[in-house]
Structure formats: C-alpha cells, structure tokens
Design a protein around this motif. Structure first.
Motif, PDB file in Angstrom:
ATOM      1  N   THR A 220       0.856  -1.195   0.000  1.00  0.00           N
ATOM      2  CA  THR A 220       0.000   0.000   0.000  1.00  0.00           C
ATOM      3  C   THR A 220       0.889   1.242   0.000  1.00  0.00           C
ATOM      4  OG1 THR A 220      -0.102  -0.177   2.408  1.00  0.00           O
ATOM      5  CG2 THR A 220      -1.958  -1.078   1.187  1.00  0.00           C
ATOM      6  N   GLY A 223      -0.301   4.337   1.707  1.00  0.00           N
ATOM      7  CA  GLY A 223      -0.839   4.241   3.052  1.00  0.00           C
ATOM      8  C   GLY A 223      -2.263   3.719   3.043  1.00  0.00           C
ATOM      9  N   ALA A 224      -3.036   4.078   4.053  1.00  0.00           N
ATOM     10  CA  ALA A 224      -4.368   3.500   4.254  1.00  0.00           C
ATOM     11  C   ALA A 224      -5.402   4.001   3.249  1.00  0.00           C
ATOM     12  CB  ALA A 224      -4.852   3.777   5.670  1.00  0.00           C
ATOM     13  N   PHE A 225      -5.085   5.090   2.558  1.00  0.00           N
ATOM     14  CA  PHE A 225      -6.026   5.646   1.577  1.00  0.00           C
ATOM     15  C   PHE A 225      -5.302   5.806   0.246  1.00  0.00           C
ATOM     16  CE2 PHE A 225      -7.320   6.954   5.777  1.00  0.00           C
ATOM     17  CZ  PHE A 225      -8.663   6.625   5.787  1.00  0.00           C
ATOM     18  N   ALA A 226      -5.809   5.112  -0.754  1.00  0.00           N
ATOM     19  CA  ALA A 226      -5.143   5.152  -2.050  1.00  0.00           C
ATOM     20  C   ALA A 226      -5.291   6.525  -2.684  1.00  0.00           C
ATOM     21  CB  ALA A 226      -5.726   4.086  -2.965  1.00  0.00           C
TER      22      ALA A 226
ATOM     23  N   ILE B   5      -7.400  12.213   1.996  1.00  0.00           N
ATOM     24  CA  ILE B   5      -8.815  12.412   2.240  1.00  0.00           C
ATOM     25  C   ILE B   5      -8.928  13.142   3.554  1.00  0.00           C
ATOM     26  CG2 ILE B   5     -10.964  11.250   2.735  1.00  0.00           C
ATOM     27  CD1 ILE B   5      -9.932   8.980   1.021  1.00  0.00           C
ATOM     28  N   LYS B 114      -2.505  -1.127  10.783  1.00  0.00           N
ATOM     29  CA  LYS B 114      -2.451   0.334  10.708  1.00  0.00           C
ATOM     30  C   LYS B 114      -3.547   0.858   9.768  1.00  0.00           C
ATOM     31  CE  LYS B 114       0.916   3.976   9.579  1.00  0.00           C
ATOM     32  NZ  LYS B 114       0.366   4.453   8.293  1.00  0.00           N
ATOM     33  N   ASP B 115      -3.658   0.235   8.602  1.00  0.00           N
ATOM     34  CA  ASP B 115      -4.634   0.697   7.601  1.00  0.00           C
ATOM     35  C   ASP B 115      -6.067   0.619   8.127  1.00  0.00           C
ATOM     36  OD1 ASP B 115      -2.540   1.117   5.877  1.00  0.00           O
ATOM     37  OD2 ASP B 115      -2.915  -0.646   4.622  1.00  0.00           O
ATOM     38  N   GLU B 118      -6.877   3.153  10.673  1.00  0.00           N
ATOM     39  CA  GLU B 118      -7.037   4.475  10.044  1.00  0.00           C
ATOM     40  C   GLU B 118      -8.393   4.594   9.353  1.00  0.00           C
ATOM     41  OE1 GLU B 118      -3.855   6.175   7.711  1.00  0.00           O
ATOM     42  OE2 GLU B 118      -2.347   5.236   8.987  1.00  0.00           O
ATOM     43  N   HIS B 119      -8.871   3.496   8.766  1.00  0.00           N
ATOM     44  CA  HIS B 119     -10.200   3.532   8.144  1.00  0.00           C
ATOM     45  C   HIS B 119     -11.274   3.785   9.207  1.00  0.00           C
ATOM     46  CE1 HIS B 119      -8.642   0.848   4.581  1.00  0.00           C
ATOM     47  NE2 HIS B 119      -8.174   2.082   4.537  1.00  0.00           N
ATOM     48  N   SER B 182     -11.245   4.947  -2.671  1.00  0.00           N
ATOM     49  CA  SER B 182      -9.890   4.951  -2.140  1.00  0.00           C
ATOM     50  C   SER B 182      -9.684   3.825  -1.125  1.00  0.00           C
ATOM     51  CB  SER B 182      -9.619   6.312  -1.493  1.00  0.00           C
ATOM     52  OG  SER B 182      -8.367   6.318  -0.880  1.00  0.00           O
ATOM     53  N   THR B 185      -9.656   0.351  -2.870  1.00  0.00           N
ATOM     54  CA  THR B 185      -8.338  -0.005  -3.394  1.00  0.00           C
ATOM     55  C   THR B 185      -7.513  -0.739  -2.355  1.00  0.00           C
ATOM     56  OG1 THR B 185      -8.332   2.125  -4.552  1.00  0.00           O
ATOM     57  CG2 THR B 185      -6.250   0.917  -4.495  1.00  0.00           C
ATOM     58  N   ILE B 186      -7.520  -0.178  -1.153  1.00  0.00           N
ATOM     59  CA  ILE B 186      -6.685  -0.722  -0.085  1.00  0.00           C
ATOM     60  C   ILE B 186      -7.154  -2.116   0.329  1.00  0.00           C
ATOM     61  CG2 ILE B 186      -5.871  -0.326   2.280  1.00  0.00           C
ATOM     62  CD1 ILE B 186      -4.780   1.620   0.071  1.00  0.00           C
ATOM     63  N   ARG B 189      -5.956  -4.506  -2.185  1.00  0.00           N
ATOM     64  CA  ARG B 189      -4.516  -4.774  -2.040  1.00  0.00           C
ATOM     65  C   ARG B 189      -4.275  -5.750  -0.892  1.00  0.00           C
ATOM     66  NH1 ARG B 189      -0.750  -1.043  -4.364  1.00  0.00           N
ATOM     67  NH2 ARG B 189      -1.790   0.358  -5.822  1.00  0.00           N
TER      68      ARG B 189
END
Lengths: 243, 231
Positions: A220, A223-226, B5, B114-115, B118-119, B182, B185-186, B189
């Motif tokens: 990624t 990071g957490a937002f593409a 964002i 982590k991702d 954060e979401h 967005s 996408t993550i 992945r």
C-alpha cells in the motif's frame, strides 16, 4: 520546462521506474497538462471524440496551439467525430482507460514472451496479462455502446531486461493503472460505467499489491487511503512507453 | 503533489459531522440499536445476529444497508464503519497475540493493522455523533492462531472489497464516492497479498477474475453473521 512531473512520479515510494537509459524522460509538452486545466479539458474533448487518432495525437492535441500543426490537425480530426454530446465525457474517460489497458496488455505480452518467469509466479503474471486483455475488450465494447469510436492501440514499448526489472516495472504500471481509475471515478456520469471502472480498478490494485510483495515493495504505497492520479500525471508517466 | 482524504472534503453538506462538544455517549444510539434491536429486551448474541440476518434486510433497496444503520450516506458509512471496526479489532487482537508468522505475513499484519485502524478513525470522524458504536467481538481463536488468522484475514479482506464495491453506486456525495473508492483499493490490495501469502495462485490472489464483484449489504451482513464474530 519544469521537470516536476517526472520527479513527482519518481518520488512515489511505489515507483520503481525504469532506469534513465532504458526509458526517456517524459517530454515537456505532456507536463503542461499537469498545470493547465484548459489543456486538460481540451484533451478530454479530444479523447471523447477521437476516432482512430493515435495516442500521440491525443497528447499533442491536448497541448493545443502552442505545440505546432500536428496538434491542430489532430484536433480537427476530433471535431468530426460523431460521439454523442451527452456521453462524450464518459467516452473520453473510457478511451483514456482503454489506452492504459492497451499498454498493460502489450506489456504483459512482452513479459510472458521474455520467459523470465516460470512456475507459479509465471502463471500468475500470465493471468494478469489475460485480465488486461479482458479489460481492453470490455472497454472497447463500452465505448462502442456509447456511440464512440475506440481509440487505437498505442503499441507501447517497454524495456524488458531482467526478471527483477520487469517485476518492478509491472508494479509501477499497475500502481499507475489503479490510481488512474481512481482519479476518474468521481467524473464518470454513467452509474453502470462507474461500477465497471471500479471493478476493474480493484483488480489493478490486486495486481499492483501482488507484484509489490513479489519485489519486496510496499503493498500500500499510499498508506491507508489510495491516492488517485490525475489524467495529466498518468499521461506524463506513460509517455516513456509510447513509440 | 499530495493527496489525502480529509474531513473537510468529505463533509460537503455539513450534515454528517457534528461539533465534538455536542457528541455524547448518552444520546448516541448504540450499535445494537442501530442494528435493529428495540430497547428494553434482554439482548443476547442471537438477537443481534438475527438482526443482521438477510430476512431482516429484505426491505433494503439496491443492496443498501438496512435503515437501522442510518439513512442515505450516513447509513452506508455506518455500515462501512461496522466492517472496519470488525477488521481493526481482528488485527489488533492478532497483533497482541504475537503470532508465529512468516516475515512476510508479519509485515502484512503490521500494515493491515495500521490501515484498518485508520479507516475506522476516518469513518468515525466523518460520522461524528452519528457514528455507530464499537460492537463487541469474539473471534473465537481466529486471530490467536496463526493458521486461522491467515485464512480468516483473506476472507475478511475479500468481503471488504465486495462490500465497498456494492455500495459505491448508492453513495450520493461525490466526496464519499471518492473516499469509498480509495478505501476499496486498499482492501483489494490487502486481499490479494494475504491471498498470495496463503497460495500463489490466481484463485487465491484474485478470486473474482478480471472484475471484482459487488455484494449487497444483506449478503455481506449474512456472511458476517455466519462468522459469529459480532456478539
């Protein structure tokens, strides 16, 4: 002419751009798209109405009067197009996506032909290429359905020197593809097309992350937002792969 | 060129976010209530699960989450938040469990934890006072056993892809469409990499082939219910 565009791409952690000797730097005319909204809109009009114009003509046309006769010739070609006005924005986006998918398809054809990959990874990569071919056909069909003319295959060229180099380039190309779709998503008018674009986009993301893992890069990179990429950024980045 | 964002961008109409000082746990509906339960009854796990069952969602249109999550974009964001809560809690637990993972799987866990957190933070902030509360989870060993963790993670991430793809067309605000894309996408992945680590095959890396597949909220919630992870 600023070199901000190419530097911007190179600075992305995702980026493992081909070495300078194997790929020329993006030409300055494309970089103007990055800064100039009028140029971008001109490109969109052009792409939306384009018949069999080459991708190079797109780029030139997008740069308008400042970049010589070729541009105005290409623009004139575009103005004769019969694409309907209501869907011309979507047709332009589809043709843009189609151009990228053509490049990706071509890339994988060459990668598979290189014989650098075998076994499970080879099978995976071959499958990625087949999916890009499916995307090409889907996008061509969508352009025609909207009454537009699919853009011609830009016949991309890619440096193919070693397994590592190819895998890293694939990672770069797929990250670019995912970001390109994401950049267009909010601009797509037709809900059906938006659904298709996003369904393709997440497959590009899967390719990118898989390849990233194979070459020990971040899965990624944003990071957490593409991060979406604007059309101008993407066009500048693919310029080295055009004949 | 930087892109992130941010709340200001997402909160286009100001309807979602509310001033922090007015947010109060006392006035906030609990997640259970949002999930369709009336107050006063003895709330058991089974009741919650049945609230998430497809039959309870039959009235929802276009695959939207049930109105108990909220209306319009708020409902969709709360649905997304619930799934993100689930993922984040799953990975937080896995991290705490100090699992014997391969180096690649350990690196994956670090990133994915982590991702997903954060979401959660992003969606909670976007929803403000209207945010669904954190449900109670019971992962029944799925995140404290390395092998089960690897398998379950793949299922959760692919469910996330299906879920976001299923709601993108239902979202009204262009800014939310952007945000959902967005995050989508993550999730894709994550899904492909855990798939790769489990088995380097096309079926595992990209189970839907050339086009990922949207799922209705009822289908996703039924799958969540089946796990029994929300108690």
């Amino acid at each position: 002419m600023s070199t901000q565009t190419s530097e911007g791409r190179a600075s992305r952690p995702a980026d493992s751009a081909p070495s300078a000797d194997s790929a020329p730097q993006p030409a300055g005319i494309v970089e103007r798209l990055v800064r100039d909204d009028v140029d971008r809109k001109r490109f969109l009009r052009m792409a939306g109405g384009a018949g069999a114009a080459s991708f190079g003509a797109f780029v030139l046309a997008a740069c308008g009067s400042s970049s010589s006769k070729t541009a105005s010739t290409a623009a004139a070609t575009a103005s004769t197009s019969t694409a309907s006005k209501s869907s011309s924005g979507d047709v332009a986006i589809l043709n843009y996506a189609l151009t990228l998918e053509y490049l990706e398809r071509e890339f994988y054809v060459k990668v598979v032909a290189s014989g650098f990959f075998s076994g499970k990874v080879g099978t995976l990569i071959k499958g990625f290429g087949e999916q890009e071919a499916t995307h090409v056909e889907a996008l061509k069909g969508a352009v025609e359905k909207l009454g537009g003319t699919p853009v011609a295959n830009p016949n991309g060229k890619f440096p193919i020197t070693s397994a590592t180099q190819v895998a890293q380039l694939a990672y770069t190309v797929e990250n670019l593809g995912a970001a390109a779709y994401l950049g267009q998503a909010p601009k797509i008018q037709s809900p059906e097309l938006l659904a298709t674009a996003l369904a393709i986009h997440s497959v590009e993301a899967r390719h990118a992350a898989t390849l990233g893992t194979l070459v020990k890069k971040s899965l990624t990179p944003d990071g957490a937002f593409a991060k979406p990429d604007e059309m101008s950024t993407v066009l500048a980045a693919v310029k080295p792969f055009l004949p | 060129m930087t892109y992130e964002i941010n709340l200001a961008e997402v909160d286009v109409d100001g309807a979602v976010r509310e001033a922090a000082d007015t947010a109060s746990g006392d006035t906030r509906l609990s997640f259970l209530k949002k999930a369709g339960l009336t107050t006063g009854g003895l709330v058991g796990g089974g009741a919650v699960l049945s609230a998430l069952a497809p039959s309870a969602l039959a009235a929802s249109s276009n695959g939207r989450p049930p109105s108990s999550f909220g209306t319009g974009d708020v409902g969709i964001l709360n649905y997304a938040l619930t799934l993100e809560y689930l993922e984040a809690a799953f990975y937080n637990g896995a991290t705490a469990a100090n699992l014997p993972l391969s180096a690649q799987a350990a690196a994956f866990l670090k990133i994915v934890t982590k991702d997903e957190n954060e979401h959660v933070a992003f969606l909670k902030k976007a929803l403000g006072r209207k945010a669904a509360k954190l449900p109670k989870f019971e992962f029944k060993g799925a995140n404290t056993n390395a092998e089960m963790f690897m398998k379950t993670s793949q299922v959760l991430e692919n469910t996330g892809v299906h879920a976001y793809l299923g709601q993108v067309l239902n979202i009204k605000s262009p800014a939310y469409v952007k945000a959902a894309g967005s995050i989508l996408t993550i999730e894709a992945r994550h899904a492909s990499v855990i798939g790769l680590l489990n088995s380097p095959t096309a079926e595992s890396v990209e189970p839907n082939g050339s086009f990922d597949v949207p799922y209705t909220a009822s289908k996703v919630l039924a799958a969540v219910k089946e796990t029994g992870f929300i108690v």
